[in-house]
Design an enzyme around this catalytic site. Structure first.
Site, PDB file in Angstrom:
ATOM      1  CB  ALA A  64      -0.904  -0.007   1.224  1.00 41.60           C
ATOM      2  CB  ALA A  86       1.505  -6.334   4.474  1.00 40.77           C
ATOM      3  CD  GLU A  87       4.959  -2.272   5.636  1.00 43.96           C
ATOM      4  OE1 GLU A  87       4.737  -1.085   5.952  1.00 43.96           O
ATOM      5  OE2 GLU A  87       5.630  -3.056   6.319  1.00 43.96           O
ATOM      6  CB  THR A  88      -0.733   2.076   3.905  1.00 38.76           C
ATOM      7  OG1 THR A  88      -1.748   1.071   3.938  1.00 38.76           O
ATOM      8  CG2 THR A  88      -1.239   3.263   3.119  1.00 38.76           C
TER       9      THR A  88
END
Length: 290
Positions: A64, A86-88
């Site tokens: 993200a 999982a990630e932004t």
């Protein structure tokens, strides 16, 4: 997995334009300002769902990213929790050839993330992108049909550690993760995660690895930052590259991350830097409206 909304609702913070994602698939969200992408109003950022380190849709790691000039970390963390990826990653407008870049899991801001950087470069859609981050300047450049990213090498240093049920042949850690080398790739693939034991070691998480063919295999677990097992973790390969380069006597390697989605990462060790190579695929485009 969650169902993707296809129209705005009064109790929803996002509206989405569907581009072929099945209802049970929710890949990484990349938020980029409309002005940066197409010359429109920055108050309505566009969203891009991108599979990073993937050779086909719905593989690799959903990453993200948000392209915005806001520096409000509280808002960023709230958006990351809302996206539930999982990630932004949050990317600022380009100034003097450099964009700011920050990464958030649903629970924490982290120092380095490879797959979200790859997804950010793919969404920005320039031939070259330079990002200012907690880990210094990172550069992503087009490399054939994929991207090459210049990251810091993060070699693990030998340090004793134990996990129940694992007979590691080597253990160590870098500033982010613990590394456990196992005797065979089969042991890595068949490990059943004990998230309580993994989290008790501290740090961001734990990387299991073994040699396989002319490269290596790995799996990555990050319960301390809200991720049980990550699909493909670029930053982990910043540690795996120098470790396996020393063990195998080669600076050019390919590593396979044997998560359920799985993905390949190409690595080139260059002194104290690692070039990570991979492809990215956009699956959904939409808008963030709040």
């Amino acid at each position: 997995a969650r169902e993707m909304p296809t129209r705005s609702r009064s109790n929803s913070r996002q509206s989405w334009k569907k581009t072929g994602v099945p209802a049970n698939c929710f890949p990484a969200v990349i938020v980029t300002s409309t002005q940066a992408m197409s010359g429109h109003d920055t108050s309505v950022p566009s969203l891009h769902l991108v599979d990073a380190f993937a050779d086909r849709p719905y593989a690799g790691n959903p990453a993200a990213v948000v392209l915005t000039d806001s520096d409000d970390a509280t808002w960023m963390q709230a958006v990351a929790m809302e996206m539930n990826q999982a990630e932004t990653a949050f990317v600022g407008s380009e100034r003097d050839g450099v964009r700011s870049l920050r990464w958030f899991t649903p629970t924490d801001e982290v120092d380095l993330c490879g797959h979200a950087t790859l997804a950010a470069a793919h969404a920005v859609d320039a031939d070259r992108a330079v990002f200012s981050t907690r880990s210094g300047l990172l550069t992503a450049e087009r490399d054939g049909d994929g991207w090459a990213m210049d990251f810091p090498a993060e070699p693990p240093v030998r340090q004793a550690a134990e996990l129940p049920g694992l007979a590691a042949t080597w253990t160590g850690r870098n500033r982010m993760d613990w590394f456990f080398r196992l005797a065979t790739a089969t042991e890595v693939r068949e490990y059943v995660a004990d998230l309580s034991a993994l989290g008790a070691l501290g740090g961001r998480g734990v990387v299991l690895t073994a040699s396989e063919g002319d490269g290596y295999v790995c799996r990555c677990f990050y319960p301390n930052v809200g991720i049980a097992e990550d699909a493909v973790t670029g930053s982990a390969h910043c540690g795996l590259s120098p470790y396996w380069a020393a063990e195998l006597g080669r600076t050019e390697l390919r590593g396979y991350q044997a998560s359920p989605r799985g993905g390949w990462v190409g690595t080139s060790l260059r002194a104290d830097r690692v070039v990570l190579r991979g492809r990215a695929i956009t699956t959904v485009v939409g808008e963030l409206v709040a």
